[in-house]
Design a protein around this motif. Structure first.
Motif, PDB file in Angstrom:
ATOM      1  N   ALA A 164     -68.206 164.221 -71.772  1.00 28.30           N
ATOM      2  CA  ALA A 164     -70.282 163.352 -71.480  1.00 28.30           C
ATOM      3  C   ALA A 164     -70.550 164.112 -70.341  1.00 28.30           C
ATOM      4  O   ALA A 164     -69.990 164.013 -69.338  1.00 28.30           O
ATOM      5  CB  ALA A 164     -69.866 161.980 -72.047  1.00 28.30           C
ATOM      6  N   MET A 165     -72.207 164.413 -70.407  1.00 28.54           N
ATOM      7  CA  MET A 165     -73.119 164.287 -69.034  1.00 28.54           C
ATOM      8  C   MET A 165     -73.999 163.674 -69.262  1.00 28.54           C
ATOM      9  O   MET A 165     -75.082 163.470 -71.108  1.00 28.54           O
ATOM     10  CB  MET A 165     -73.473 165.943 -69.450  1.00 28.54           C
ATOM     11  N   MET A 166     -74.135 162.340 -68.696  1.00 28.36           N
ATOM     12  CA  MET A 166     -75.495 162.088 -68.154  1.00 28.36           C
ATOM     13  C   MET A 166     -76.346 162.234 -67.423  1.00 28.36           C
ATOM     14  O   MET A 166     -76.319 162.307 -66.194  1.00 28.36           O
ATOM     15  CB  MET A 166     -74.785 160.334 -68.657  1.00 28.36           C
ATOM     16  N   GLY A 167     -77.608 162.202 -67.437  1.00 27.39           N
ATOM     17  CA  GLY A 167     -78.548 162.090 -66.567  1.00 27.39           C
ATOM     18  C   GLY A 167     -79.334 163.329 -65.941  1.00 27.39           C
ATOM     19  O   GLY A 167     -79.578 164.658 -67.361  1.00 27.39           O
ATOM     20  N   LYS A 168     -79.152 163.997 -64.752  1.00 32.59           N
ATOM     21  CA  LYS A 168     -79.875 164.976 -64.356  1.00 32.59           C
ATOM     22  C   LYS A 168     -78.487 166.004 -64.245  1.00 32.59           C
ATOM     23  O   LYS A 168     -77.301 165.898 -63.475  1.00 32.59           O
ATOM     24  CB  LYS A 168     -79.611 164.384 -62.833  1.00 32.59           C
ATOM     25  N   LEU A 169     -79.355 167.216 -64.495  1.00 32.95           N
ATOM     26  CA  LEU A 169     -78.375 168.569 -64.891  1.00 32.95           C
ATOM     27  C   LEU A 169     -78.649 169.301 -63.415  1.00 32.95           C
ATOM     28  O   LEU A 169     -77.435 169.401 -62.396  1.00 32.95           O
ATOM     29  CB  LEU A 169     -77.954 168.975 -66.454  1.00 32.95           C
ATOM     30  N   LEU A 170     -79.162 169.926 -64.178  1.00 35.82           N
ATOM     31  CA  LEU A 170     -80.049 171.127 -63.260  1.00 35.82           C
ATOM     32  C   LEU A 170     -81.271 171.489 -62.809  1.00 35.82           C
ATOM     33  O   LEU A 170     -82.048 171.166 -64.450  1.00 35.82           O
ATOM     34  CB  LEU A 170     -79.222 172.674 -63.288  1.00 35.82           C
ATOM     35  N   ASN A 171     -81.501 171.854 -62.207  1.00 33.91           N
ATOM     36  CA  ASN A 171     -83.059 171.926 -61.904  1.00 33.91           C
ATOM     37  C   ASN A 171     -83.613 173.001 -62.442  1.00 33.91           C
ATOM     38  O   ASN A 171     -82.972 173.810 -62.779  1.00 33.91           O
ATOM     39  CB  ASN A 171     -83.842 172.244 -60.165  1.00 33.91           C
ATOM     40  N   GLN A 172     -85.349 172.892 -63.536  1.00 31.11           N
ATOM     41  CA  GLN A 172     -85.490 173.414 -64.509  1.00 31.11           C
ATOM     42  C   GLN A 172     -84.819 173.258 -65.883  1.00 31.11           C
ATOM     43  O   GLN A 172     -85.373 174.124 -66.952  1.00 31.11           O
ATOM     44  CB  GLN A 172     -84.759 175.423 -64.208  1.00 31.11           C
ATOM     45  N   TYR A 173     -83.851 172.613 -65.597  1.00 31.41           N
ATOM     46  CA  TYR A 173     -83.227 171.844 -67.357  1.00 31.41           C
ATOM     47  C   TYR A 173     -84.780 171.192 -68.184  1.00 31.41           C
ATOM     48  O   TYR A 173     -85.235 170.779 -67.583  1.00 31.41           O
ATOM     49  CB  TYR A 173     -82.408 171.300 -67.596  1.00 31.41           C
ATOM     50  N   GLU A 174     -84.621 171.584 -69.241  1.00 33.30           N
ATOM     51  CA  GLU A 174     -85.748 171.071 -70.119  1.00 33.30           C
ATOM     52  C   GLU A 174     -84.937 170.326 -71.612  1.00 33.30           C
ATOM     53  O   GLU A 174     -83.993 171.265 -72.208  1.00 33.30           O
ATOM     54  CB  GLU A 174     -87.087 172.065 -70.650  1.00 33.30           C
ATOM     55  N   PRO A 175     -85.163 168.897 -71.856  1.00 35.57           N
ATOM     56  CA  PRO A 175     -84.509 168.665 -73.137  1.00 35.57           C
ATOM     57  C   PRO A 175     -84.841 169.646 -74.449  1.00 35.57           C
ATOM     58  O   PRO A 175     -84.021 168.712 -74.878  1.00 35.57           O
ATOM     59  CB  PRO A 175     -85.356 167.509 -72.584  1.00 35.57           C
TER      60      PRO A 175
ATOM     61  N   PHE B  62     -60.458 160.802 -71.024  1.00 38.22           N
ATOM     62  CA  PHE B  62     -62.494 161.629 -71.698  1.00 38.22           C
ATOM     63  C   PHE B  62     -62.501 162.084 -69.654  1.00 38.22           C
ATOM     64  O   PHE B  62     -62.028 161.519 -68.606  1.00 38.22           O
ATOM     65  CB  PHE B  62     -63.511 160.406 -71.929  1.00 38.22           C
ATOM     66  N   MET B  63     -63.571 162.937 -69.416  1.00 40.87           N
ATOM     67  CA  MET B  63     -64.643 163.252 -68.811  1.00 40.87           C
ATOM     68  C   MET B  63     -65.981 162.277 -67.959  1.00 40.87           C
ATOM     69  O   MET B  63     -65.997 163.545 -69.373  1.00 40.87           O
ATOM     70  CB  MET B  63     -64.188 164.248 -67.951  1.00 40.87           C
ATOM     71  N   LEU B  64     -66.192 161.845 -67.798  1.00 46.11           N
ATOM     72  CA  LEU B  64     -67.908 161.364 -67.603  1.00 46.11           C
ATOM     73  C   LEU B  64     -68.282 161.821 -67.007  1.00 46.11           C
ATOM     74  O   LEU B  64     -67.955 161.157 -66.186  1.00 46.11           O
ATOM     75  CB  LEU B  64     -68.141 159.897 -68.038  1.00 46.11           C
ATOM     76  N   GLU B  65     -69.423 162.712 -66.157  1.00 45.65           N
ATOM     77  CA  GLU B  65     -69.856 162.466 -65.445  1.00 45.65           C
ATOM     78  C   GLU B  65     -71.508 161.777 -65.267  1.00 45.65           C
ATOM     79  O   GLU B  65     -72.059 162.197 -66.912  1.00 45.65           O
ATOM     80  CB  GLU B  65     -70.623 163.935 -64.642  1.00 45.65           C
ATOM     81  N   VAL B  66     -71.786 161.051 -64.441  1.00 41.72           N
ATOM     82  CA  VAL B  66     -73.435 159.795 -64.511  1.00 41.72           C
ATOM     83  C   VAL B  66     -74.261 160.316 -62.874  1.00 41.72           C
ATOM     84  O   VAL B  66     -73.529 160.032 -62.534  1.00 41.72           O
ATOM     85  CB  VAL B  66     -73.261 158.626 -64.870  1.00 41.72           C
ATOM     86  N   ALA B  67     -74.928 161.517 -63.871  1.00 37.51           N
ATOM     87  CA  ALA B  67     -75.865 162.074 -62.945  1.00 37.51           C
ATOM     88  C   ALA B  67     -77.381 161.481 -62.494  1.00 37.51           C
ATOM     89  O   ALA B  67     -77.850 161.508 -63.630  1.00 37.51           O
ATOM     90  CB  ALA B  67     -76.526 163.203 -62.434  1.00 37.51           C
ATOM     91  N   THR B  68     -77.425 160.423 -61.421  1.00 36.77           N
ATOM     92  CA  THR B  68     -79.005 159.747 -61.553  1.00 36.77           C
ATOM     93  C   THR B  68     -79.960 160.798 -60.827  1.00 36.77           C
ATOM     94  O   THR B  68     -79.216 161.702 -59.383  1.00 36.77           O
ATOM     95  CB  THR B  68     -78.569 158.242 -60.387  1.00 36.77           C
ATOM     96  N   PHE B  69     -81.311 160.461 -60.569  1.00 38.26           N
ATOM     97  CA  PHE B  69     -81.934 160.758 -60.100  1.00 38.26           C
ATOM     98  C   PHE B  69     -82.142 159.939 -58.328  1.00 38.26           C
ATOM     99  O   PHE B  69     -83.484 160.248 -57.742  1.00 38.26           O
ATOM    100  CB  PHE B  69     -83.005 161.275 -60.829  1.00 38.26           C
ATOM    101  N   THR B  70     -81.785 158.891 -59.099  1.00 41.41           N
ATOM    102  CA  THR B  70     -82.292 157.746 -57.816  1.00 41.41           C
ATOM    103  C   THR B  70     -81.201 158.333 -56.211  1.00 41.41           C
ATOM    104  O   THR B  70     -80.074 158.547 -56.565  1.00 41.41           O
ATOM    105  CB  THR B  70     -81.567 156.526 -58.253  1.00 41.41           C
TER     106      THR B  70
END
Length: 512
Positions: free
Chosen positions: A155-166, A230-238
């Motif tokens: 699972a991947m939560m939050g910020k991915l890469l610049n230019q990503y659009e939801p 499981f593997m979870l990445e939580v990537a904040t913008f903070t």
């Protein structure tokens, strides 16, 4: 107002109360009612201990990875949970990023490859950004796809890469996701939640760091109850600018100022040509002090996020089979070298980043002084999952460096890490990391960082050299005093590392 309904918020708060019994009320707004209703039973079972009684597959430990945005080393004293991680686990004291810029750094983390291997040097355009990342097919060869192949739920939560659009394409490697685009303001953003776009508003519970933290805890609870590795990445913008602060933390640290280090408002001597001679004005100092306070206030929500994930791991009964890893994509300077707030230099303010881990077989109270890099994370996660290091990866696994059972690691033989940057950044519109030249917008360079020196070679030929044994603040550029033979040797070694590919060749190149 939030785009979600009041009943959704109520159901969410109830589910999270059962899940964690946490006291932070603002962490309760995370997802749609329809999504959480399927997990309420799981959350209740976890809280009552049924997940604790489940038999865990210890051959495939779980991984929870928290990646922050622009979190500099001088913010660590304000993160009590991360400090506790350092006390109960292992901290890497000499950990560096491949490029102090969001997209290149994150591409290196995902792929385990240097920017010269990924071709991702910028946040947008033909040399960077999400579009180029996908066009190159880099998403099909990451730690996410590695762990999926090993049977993990990812699972991947939050910020991915610049230019990503939801509302656009989601990369390979993830079974679940909640991804945002330009969510730097932390409010009024859209998340792509497993293929459905959900708009969040401006209410306190919409603060994005809290939202992705809650979704991460929900994922941990469900996978633990299902006994699925499981593997979870939580990537904040903070704490990326504009440094928005959760309402509950506004007003804290009222008299705090940006650290007045030896490098504060002091240029290197001699300074590189791109660094225009300047002394900070009172107005600039006042503004940066205010912004530093906002960054410190902002990371309180990050600390809440890390604490919440750690508590959920314990509540789910999987603490003895789960690694919790904390890091940042790059550092940040605020007044050092008489520069306004920013990054992108090769100085330690920008490239030295935290890496802390707790988990099974992780030594307590250990500080690792081996040179490590964000290219090492892919191989590290792979080894945890029982996977060999991919030949294409430029990095090495760090697991043996924290382990109480493993005896050695190739990383201990590394004498150098590589830093690469391509600039200056002239894209004014649309790039949240665009900086004026006073903030630090250097031309392209490659650099070598060892335990004893920093050597920078700009693509136009200018050089910098700092002896870290006598000049840890990187203020005295003595490149002009080095012999031609020494400079030629440094340049040759830099070229060797800057063209290496694969962990075997790069490991050899990074030795002196």
């Amino acid at each position: 107002m939030s785009a979600r309904t009041a009943p959704a918020r109520t159901l969410l708060a109830t589910a999270l109360t059962m899940l964690l019994a946490l006291t932070v009320a603002a962490c309760s707004g995370s997802a749609q009612a329809g999504e959480l209703s399927d997990t309420a039973t799981t959350a209740t079972a976890t809280a009552t201990g049924s997940a604790t009684e489940a038999t865990q597959d210890t051959s495939r430990p779980n991984i929870v990875f928290v990646l922050t945005d622009d979190l500099s080393m001088n913010l660590l004293p304000y993160l009590p949970t991360v400090q506790r991680m350092q006390d109960e686990g292992t901290a890497f004291a000499q950990n560096f990023t491949t490029d102090s810029l969001c997209c290149p750094s994150r591409a290196s983390i995902f792929t385990g490859r240097y920017p010269h291997s990924t071709g991702i040097y910028r946040n947008s355009g033909p040399q960077g950004g999400f579009k180029t990342f996908m066009k190159k097919g880099l998403d099909s060869d990451t730690f996410g796809t590695d762990l999926q192949a090993a049977g993990y739920k990812t699972a991947m939560m939050g910020k991915l890469l610049n230019q990503y659009e939801p509302d656009g394409q989601t990369p390979a490697g993830w079974d679940e996701w909640a991804l945002a685009g330009m969510a730097y303001k932390q409010y009024d953003y859209t998340l792509n939640q497993n293929g459905t776009t959900v708009k969040y508003g401006s209410d306190p519970e919409d603060y994005m760091t809290d939202v992705i933290g809650a979704r991460g805890r929900d994922f941990v609870a469900r996978k633990a109850a299902a006994n699925e590795p499981f593997m979870l990445e939580v990537a904040t913008f903070t704490p990326h600018k504009p440094y928005p602060v959760a309402p509950r933390h506004q007003g804290l640290f009222k008299n705090l100022k940006a650290p007045r280090t030896a490098a504060y408002d002091t240029m290197p001597s001699p300074a590189p040509a791109w660094m225009a001679k300047h002394q900070l004005t009172r107005a600039e100092i006042k503004r940066m002090d205010r912004d530093f306070r906002k960054r410190v206030q902002g990371v309180q929500a990050v600390d809440d996020l890390v604490r919440g994930l750690w508590e959920q791991i314990r509540a789910s009964g999987i603490e003895d089979n789960t690694y919790l890893v904390f890091s940042s994509d790059n550092g940040y300077h605020m007044g050092e070298y008489a520069l306004l707030s920013g990054k992108m230099t090769a100085y330690d303010t920008d490239v030295h980043v935290p890496l802390v881990v707790v988990g099974p077989d992780v030594a307590k109270h250990r500080t690792v002084n081996a040179l490590t890099s964000n290219i090492d994370l892919r191989a590290t996660f792979g080894e945890i999952a029982g996977q060999p290091t991919p030949e294409i990866s430029d990095g090495q696994s760090l697991a043996a460096l924290w382990s109480t059972t493993k005896k050695s690691s190739p990383v201990t033989d590394r004498d150098l890490v590589l830093i690469e940057h391509r600039g200056p950044d002239l894209i004014v519109g649309g790039d949240p990391d665009y900086e004026g030249f006073r903030s630090a917008n250097p031309p392209g360079y490659d650099a070598l960082r060892s335990r004893d020196f920093l050597y920078i070679e700009y693509l136009h030929g200018e050089t910098e050299y700092y002896d870290l044994r006598t000049d840890p603040d990187e203020l005295h550029n003595i490149a002009g005093t080095l012999s031609k033979k020494r400079l030629a040797g440094l340049s040759a070694k830099l070229h060797e590392v800057a063209t290496c590919t694969g962990h075997v060749q790069c490991a050899k190149a990074q030795q002196l």
